[in-house]
Design an enzyme around this catalytic site. Structure first.
Site, short mmCIF file in Angstrom:
data_model
loop_
_atom_site.label_atom_id
_atom_site.label_comp_id
_atom_site.label_asym_id
_atom_site.label_seq_id
_atom_site.Cartn_x
_atom_site.Cartn_y
_atom_site.Cartn_z
N ASP A 110 -9.75 5.43 -1.73
CA ASP A 110 -9.00 6.24 -2.51
C ASP A 110 -9.53 6.81 -3.80
O ASP A 110 -10.79 6.85 -3.79
CB ASP A 110 -7.51 5.35 -2.88
CG ASP A 110 -8.03 4.38 -3.98
OD1 ASP A 110 -9.24 4.30 -4.19
OD2 ASP A 110 -6.98 3.76 -4.37
N TYR B 209 -6.20 6.27 4.16
CA TYR B 209 -6.31 5.21 3.08
C TYR B 209 -5.78 3.86 3.38
O TYR B 209 -6.48 2.87 3.48
CB TYR B 209 -6.08 5.96 1.72
CG TYR B 209 -5.95 4.60 0.91
CD1 TYR B 209 -6.83 3.89 0.39
CD2 TYR B 209 -4.62 4.04 0.57
CE1 TYR B 209 -6.77 2.76 -0.51
CE2 TYR B 209 -4.60 2.92 -0.33
CZ TYR B 209 -5.47 2.38 -0.81
OH TYR B 209 -5.40 1.10 -1.36
N CYS C 94 -18.78 2.39 -20.07
CA CYS C 94 -19.96 1.77 -19.49
C CYS C 94 -20.49 0.58 -20.23
O CYS C 94 -21.40 -0.04 -19.68
CB CYS C 94 -20.97 3.11 -19.33
SG CYS C 94 -20.21 4.34 -18.28
N GLU D 251 0.87 -1.09 0.16
CA GLU D 251 -0.02 -0.11 0.10
C GLU D 251 0.94 1.23 -0.14
O GLU D 251 0.60 2.28 -0.46
CB GLU D 251 -0.90 -0.02 1.14
CG GLU D 251 -2.05 -1.07 1.04
CD GLU D 251 -2.87 -0.89 -0.01
OE1 GLU D 251 -2.87 0.32 -0.77
OE2 GLU D 251 -3.58 -2.01 -0.36
#
Length: 279
Positions: free
Chosen positions: A142, A124, A197, A41
DNA sequence: AATGCGGGGTG
DNA sequence: CACCCAGCATT
């Protein structure tokens, strides 16, 4: 109200199913070791997945545990960090390991407040560790996951605190890790700033439906890198990592022995880049 | 709220 | 060349 909840549950189920089918194979996804999750991370902050994927394995092979990283020679630490950028993250990560080693029994804390108190760990990363390594029902928010959840599930701009609460409620209790990866993967491959989409598994029921703008505020523009202070810092640190360790050698290697180098060197020294190992 | 921090990849 | 990228710390 109930309709909305039902709709969210449908989307949730679709996203989980899609995630299980399309999960990206990434090195840090082969483990739930809290330390390795922490390292991943930190590396991933403002740094692309593809680049971290090439460097993470060799880094954790050399520094596989809290104890080993806590004793890492800074020069070697920076050498193995090379290619990730934001070198101060490496220093903070080492400080973080030292703090855990010395003050937390060598165990990565499983508490938000305690995690936040560690160097380099913000909201985060704290939640990302809790969700992925400790199976806590929290959402790792995030810019990427925030965009996905705002678009598909919430539709409107929410205050940060309220969004976090709602996002946490959205995490399915029995599939926390799986959910986390699915949201990341959708955001990275389909629900990008310019979304695809047409191929999205959530196109039925998504509140966004291709309308409106990217809910993520446009990031600040960064000044030109070529000739910048940042570039100079990077060159000095790169030379140091390759074994040019004295100030005089660095000055010669960089090629400007004037006050400009002095200023950069002192600045980096102030941040701890040239410190010897002090246990 | 604004700024600094790396640097490779992409269009 | 502009813009992007799994944030954090500092002011």
């Amino acid at each position: 109200m109930k309709v909305l909840k039902d709709q969210q549950q449908r989307l949730q189920t679709e996203l989980l199913a899609w995630g299980n089918q399309h999960r990206r194979a990434l090195p840090w996804r082969e483990t739930r070791d809290p330390f390795l999750v922490l390292v991943a991370e930190v590396m991933l902050t403002q740094t692309q997945v593809s680049r971290v994927a090439t460097i993470f394995p060799s880094f954790v092979q050399r520094f596989p545990t809290i104890a080993v990283l806590a004793d890492a020679p800074i020069q070697e630490l920076l050498a193995l960090w090379s290619g990730l950028g934001y070198n101060r993250r490496a220093l903070r990560l080492r400080e973080c390991a030292r703090s855990i080693h010395n003050q937390h029994q060598g165990l990565v804390p499983d508490d938000y407040r305690v995690l936040r108190s560690l160097p380099g760990i913000g909201p985060y990363i704290a939640n990302a560790i809790l969700a992925q390594a400790f199976n806590h029902r929290v959402s790792a928010l995030d810019t990427n996951t925030r965009r996905v959840l705002l678009r598909a599930f919430f539709g409107t701009l929410e205050q940060t605190r309220e969004l976090q609460r709602k996002a946490d409620e959205l995490v399915p209790a029995g599939q926390i890790w799986t959910w986390t990866q699915a949201v990341f993967d959708l955001g990275a491959t389909i629900c990008r700033p310019q979304p695809a989409c047409a191929v999205c598994p959530l196109q039925e029921g998504c509140l966004f439906q291709g309308r409106g703008d990217d809910p993520h505020k446009t990031p600040r523009r960064q000044s030109t890198f070529e000739g910048s202070h940042r570039q100079l810092r990077g060159r000095v640190i790169a030379a140091f990592a390759q074994g040019v360790t004295t100030k005089a050698e660095l000055a010669r290697h960089i090629g400007l022995s004037d006050s400009a180098f002095d200023q950069v060197y002192n600045e980096l020294a102030q941040e701890g880049f040239f410190e010897p190992n002090t246990t």
